[in-house]
Scaffold this motif. Structure first.
Motif, PDB file in Angstrom:
ATOM      1  N   TYR A 200      -5.773   9.779  -8.944  1.00  0.00           N
ATOM      2  CA  TYR A 200      -6.357   8.529  -9.415  1.00  0.00           C
ATOM      3  C   TYR A 200      -5.311   7.594 -10.042  1.00  0.00           C
ATOM      4  N   PHE A 201      -4.046   8.022 -10.038  1.00  0.00           N
ATOM      5  CA  PHE A 201      -2.946   7.155 -10.463  1.00  0.00           C
ATOM      6  C   PHE A 201      -2.455   6.270  -9.314  1.00  0.00           C
ATOM      7  N   ILE A 202      -2.791   6.614  -8.082  1.00  0.00           N
ATOM      8  CA  ILE A 202      -2.217   5.933  -6.921  1.00  0.00           C
ATOM      9  C   ILE A 202      -2.585   4.454  -6.890  1.00  0.00           C
ATOM     10  N   GLU A 203      -3.880   4.140  -6.970  1.00  0.00           N
ATOM     11  CA  GLU A 203      -4.300   2.734  -6.878  1.00  0.00           C
ATOM     12  C   GLU A 203      -3.730   1.874  -8.008  1.00  0.00           C
ATOM     13  N   PRO A 204      -3.847   2.311  -9.292  1.00  0.00           N
ATOM     14  CA  PRO A 204      -3.281   1.462 -10.338  1.00  0.00           C
ATOM     15  C   PRO A 204      -1.762   1.319 -10.254  1.00  0.00           C
ATOM     16  N   MET A 205      -1.072   2.391  -9.865  1.00  0.00           N
ATOM     17  CA  MET A 205       0.391   2.298  -9.740  1.00  0.00           C
ATOM     18  C   MET A 205       0.775   1.359  -8.599  1.00  0.00           C
ATOM     19  N   LEU A 206       0.080   1.450  -7.483  1.00  0.00           N
ATOM     20  CA  LEU A 206       0.348   0.562  -6.350  1.00  0.00           C
ATOM     21  C   LEU A 206       0.146  -0.894  -6.763  1.00  0.00           C
ATOM     22  N   LEU A 207      -0.965  -1.155  -7.436  1.00  0.00           N
ATOM     23  CA  LEU A 207      -1.248  -2.523  -7.876  1.00  0.00           C
ATOM     24  C   LEU A 207      -0.239  -2.996  -8.915  1.00  0.00           C
ATOM     25  N   LEU A 208       0.168  -2.120  -9.833  1.00  0.00           N
ATOM     26  CA  LEU A 208       1.147  -2.504 -10.849  1.00  0.00           C
ATOM     27  C   LEU A 208       2.510  -2.803 -10.228  1.00  0.00           C
ATOM     28  N   ILE A 209       2.901  -2.019  -9.243  1.00  0.00           N
ATOM     29  CA  ILE A 209       4.183  -2.269  -8.558  1.00  0.00           C
ATOM     30  C   ILE A 209       4.152  -3.634  -7.874  1.00  0.00           C
ATOM     31  N   VAL A 210       3.055  -3.928  -7.170  1.00  0.00           N
ATOM     32  CA  VAL A 210       2.938  -5.236  -6.512  1.00  0.00           C
ATOM     33  C   VAL A 210       2.959  -6.350  -7.548  1.00  0.00           C
TER      34      VAL A 210
END
Length: 195
Positions: free
Chosen positions: A115-125
């Protein structure tokens, strides 16, 4: 911003959302599009174009909602640093919520780390977009751009995040990111004062 400039931003964002929708179709539903006739392929692409354009309207509403909130927040908070601190707090709060709420909804028997994948992806973008915005404007754009790209996009993304389906989350995220990155990167050009 003049009406002509707003119209240009509206149309280009709408078209980018449609392009994002077509990209989603080519990534996730190519096998379905190729079943049947050529007409089926083009009708399917057209439906995804409309889907992406619909998502672009959501992105544009979020963009102008943020612009309104930002305007009022600058008058409510007496210093710019206080408003920036609030935005940083909200980024951290939304990051935590994206993990915690999805884990409590769908996490039975699954690892917490997925469940870290989506927030990390969005934060990187968001950080990459903020870096681009800072290089085009000035250092003061870091926090507002990161806030818009992370918090506002996460709010716009909620309908897909309610599903425990990677395809659903990514199929909404792609047009959202196309539109939000485009809008935030064009804003300084559209509001620039003419000398």
């Amino acid at each position: 911003m003049s009406l002509r400039k707003y119209g240009w931003l509206f149309i280009t964002t709408l078209l980018l959302g449609g392009l994002g929708g077509i990209l989603v179709a080519l990534i996730f539903d190519m096998d379905k599009l190729l079943v049947g006739s050529t007409g089926n392929f083009f009708v399917g692409l057209f439906m995804y174009l409309l889907y992406g354009m619909t998502i672009s309207i959501v992105a544009q509403m979020g963009f102008f909602a943020y612009m309104t909130i930002n305007y009022f927040a600058k008058t409510i908070f007496k210093t710019a640093s206080l408003w920036k601190s609030v935005q940083v707090f909200l980024i951290l709060f939304v990051f935590f919520d994206m993990i915690y709420l999805r884990y409590t909804s769908f996490g039975e028997g699954k690892g917490f780390g997925t469940y870290f994948i989506e927030p990390m992806l969005l934060l990187i973008v968001a950080i990459v977009t903020a870096y681009g915005k800072v290089s085009l404007t000035n250092k003061s754009a870091w926090i507002p751009t990161t806030f818009f790209m992370f918090v506002v996009t996460a709010l716009e993304w909620i309908p897909a995040l309610k599903e425990d389906n990677v395809r659903a989350t990514l199929s909404m995220l792609v047009p959202l990111l196309f539109c939000n990155v485009w809008q935030v990167m064009q804003l300084h050009r559209l509001v620039k004062r003419e000398s």
